[in-house]
Design an enzyme around this catalytic site. Structure first.
Site, PDB file in Angstrom:
ATOM      1  N   SER A  26     -26.344  22.608  19.746  1.00 40.59           N
ATOM      2  CA  SER A  26     -26.894  21.255  19.769  1.00 40.59           C
ATOM      3  C   SER A  26     -28.160  21.067  20.593  1.00 40.59           C
ATOM      4  CB  SER A  26     -25.832  20.271  20.280  1.00 40.59           C
ATOM      5  OG  SER A  26     -24.685  20.322  19.493  1.00 40.59           O
ATOM      6  N   THR A  72     -18.304  18.451  24.838  1.00 43.79           N
ATOM      7  CA  THR A  72     -17.644  19.391  23.935  1.00 43.79           C
ATOM      8  C   THR A  72     -16.408  19.961  24.629  1.00 43.79           C
ATOM      9  OG1 THR A  72     -18.006  21.278  22.460  1.00 43.79           O
ATOM     10  CG2 THR A  72     -19.065  21.386  24.622  1.00 43.79           C
ATOM     11  N   LYS A  76     -13.344  16.734  26.052  1.00 44.78           N
ATOM     12  CA  LYS A  76     -13.363  15.507  25.257  1.00 44.78           C
ATOM     13  C   LYS A  76     -12.237  14.545  25.627  1.00 44.78           C
ATOM     14  CE  LYS A  76     -15.671  17.525  21.237  1.00 44.78           C
ATOM     15  NZ  LYS A  76     -15.635  17.714  19.772  1.00 44.78           N
ATOM     16  N   ASN A  97     -16.772  12.260  22.479  1.00 43.05           N
ATOM     17  CA  ASN A  97     -17.710  13.380  22.448  1.00 43.05           C
ATOM     18  C   ASN A  97     -19.123  12.954  22.830  1.00 43.05           C
ATOM     19  OD1 ASN A  97     -18.281  12.036  19.950  1.00 43.05           O
ATOM     20  ND2 ASN A  97     -19.189  13.931  19.172  1.00 43.05           N
ATOM     21  N   ASP A 112     -17.180  12.810  15.964  1.00 42.11           N
ATOM     22  CA  ASP A 112     -16.877  13.992  15.156  1.00 42.11           C
ATOM     23  C   ASP A 112     -16.395  13.617  13.763  1.00 42.11           C
ATOM     24  OD1 ASP A 112     -17.513  16.078  16.973  1.00 42.11           O
ATOM     25  OD2 ASP A 112     -15.636  15.770  18.040  1.00 42.11           O
ATOM     26  N   GLY A 136      -4.905  20.353  12.846  1.00 34.71           N
ATOM     27  CA  GLY A 136      -5.494  20.241  14.174  1.00 34.71           C
ATOM     28  C   GLY A 136      -5.641  18.799  14.615  1.00 34.71           C
ATOM     29  N   ALA A 140     -11.606  16.859  18.322  1.00 34.13           N
ATOM     30  CA  ALA A 140     -12.341  16.728  17.061  1.00 34.13           C
ATOM     31  C   ALA A 140     -11.405  16.311  15.930  1.00 34.13           C
ATOM     32  CB  ALA A 140     -13.040  18.037  16.717  1.00 34.13           C
ATOM     33  N   GLY A 247     -18.670  24.315   8.707  1.00 34.69           N
ATOM     34  CA  GLY A 247     -18.966  23.579   9.921  1.00 34.69           C
ATOM     35  C   GLY A 247     -20.416  23.172  10.070  1.00 34.69           C
TER      36      GLY A 247
END
Length: 270
Positions: A26, A72, A76, A97, A112, A136, A140, A247
């Site tokens: 980033s 990150t 978070k 985030n 996210d 998950g 995120a 991603g």
């Protein structure tokens, strides 16, 4: 044409904090967007250990040319507690985030989910009215789950090896999206969208997050993993004829949003 980066005494500083931090892409992308807009800002990586987070955040607030922070892993969830105000999606996901200065306080958001669903939309898939499976429920994943439901998915099944975290998150989502959330597994059959929001696929030898031999060509598969460029889940889905988003698609969609929030072009509505 990208304008040259400007660094002087008026430069606004935006750390991106994590542990580890070497993997983040980033800083260059966000700094380039700022330069393109003629904004005097710089996004820099900051390696912050979990035990040092509270002290580091207090120092960041004292840094008067620090107007925002990108957050990150693994910070978070922890950073949510340091925000005086957060968005509804951040509350539901239990994580932030991005943190934007508001005087002597931080305002937090969880983008996210927006980045992931915008990236999926850019590939031509609309989740509205369709069933989805998400693997998950970390920082995120929680934001992505909220956005899937906010964009009108008919139902969302969640799978996580941490059953307690999964069930607690389902209970939070139920308050906003009643009767549309439940427990999922690794079987992707019956879902129009299958999304991986875990790190599975980053390391060689990782197991696949879902049973890819059960995928069908009319399903859309998304993955948050950016390295490798084509994660194993995406490679397997493409072999089955599925449309996909790796991603990088989420990263690119979210970069402009994050940069505009940091620059103050967009505001966090907390």
């Amino acid at each position: 044409m990208t304008l040259p980066l400007r660094i002087d005494g008026e430069t606004r500083i935006f750390p991106i904090i994590g542990h580890p931090i070497a993997q983040v892409k980033s800083p260059a992308s966000l700094s380039a967007i700022m330069a393109d807009r003629g904004f005097n800002g710089l996004v820099v990586p900051a390696h912050v250990m979990p035990d040092d987070l509270e002290g580091w955040l207090s120092h960041a607030l004292a840094l008067r040319n620090c107007d925002g922070i990108v957050v990150t892993v693994p910070h978070k969830v922890a950073c949510l507690a340091f925000c005086a105000h957060v968005t509804e999606r951040a509350k539901a996901s239990g994580a932030v985030n991005i943190m934007i200065r508001d005087g002597e306080e931080w305002v937090g958001d969880a983008t996210d989910g927006q980045g992931c669903l915008d990236g999926i939309a850019a590939e031509g898939f609309d989740v509205a009215g369709k069933p989805a499976l998400l693997v998950g429920t970390g920082g995120a994943g929680s934001a992505i789950a909220y956005e899937i439901l906010a964009r009108g998915a008919s139902r969302l099944a969640l799978h996580d090896i941490d059953a307690h975290r999964r069930d607690a998150f389902i209970a939070r989502l139920e308050a906003t999206f009643p009767n549309r959330v439940g427990v999922g597994g690794t079987d992707p059959r019956g879902f129009a969208l299958i999304a991986n929001a875990t790190p599975l696929g980053m390391r060689e030898g990782d197991p696949l997050p879902v049973e890819t031999d059960l995928l069908a060509a009319d399903q859309f598969v998304a993955d948050v993993v950016t390295r490798p460029a084509v994660p194993p889940l995406i490679a397997a889905a493409r072999q089955r004829g599925c449309a996909t988003m790796a991603g990088s698609g989420m990263f690119e969609a979210q970069a402009v949003l994050l940069a505009e929030l940091l620059m103050g072009i967009r505001r966090i509505a907390a």
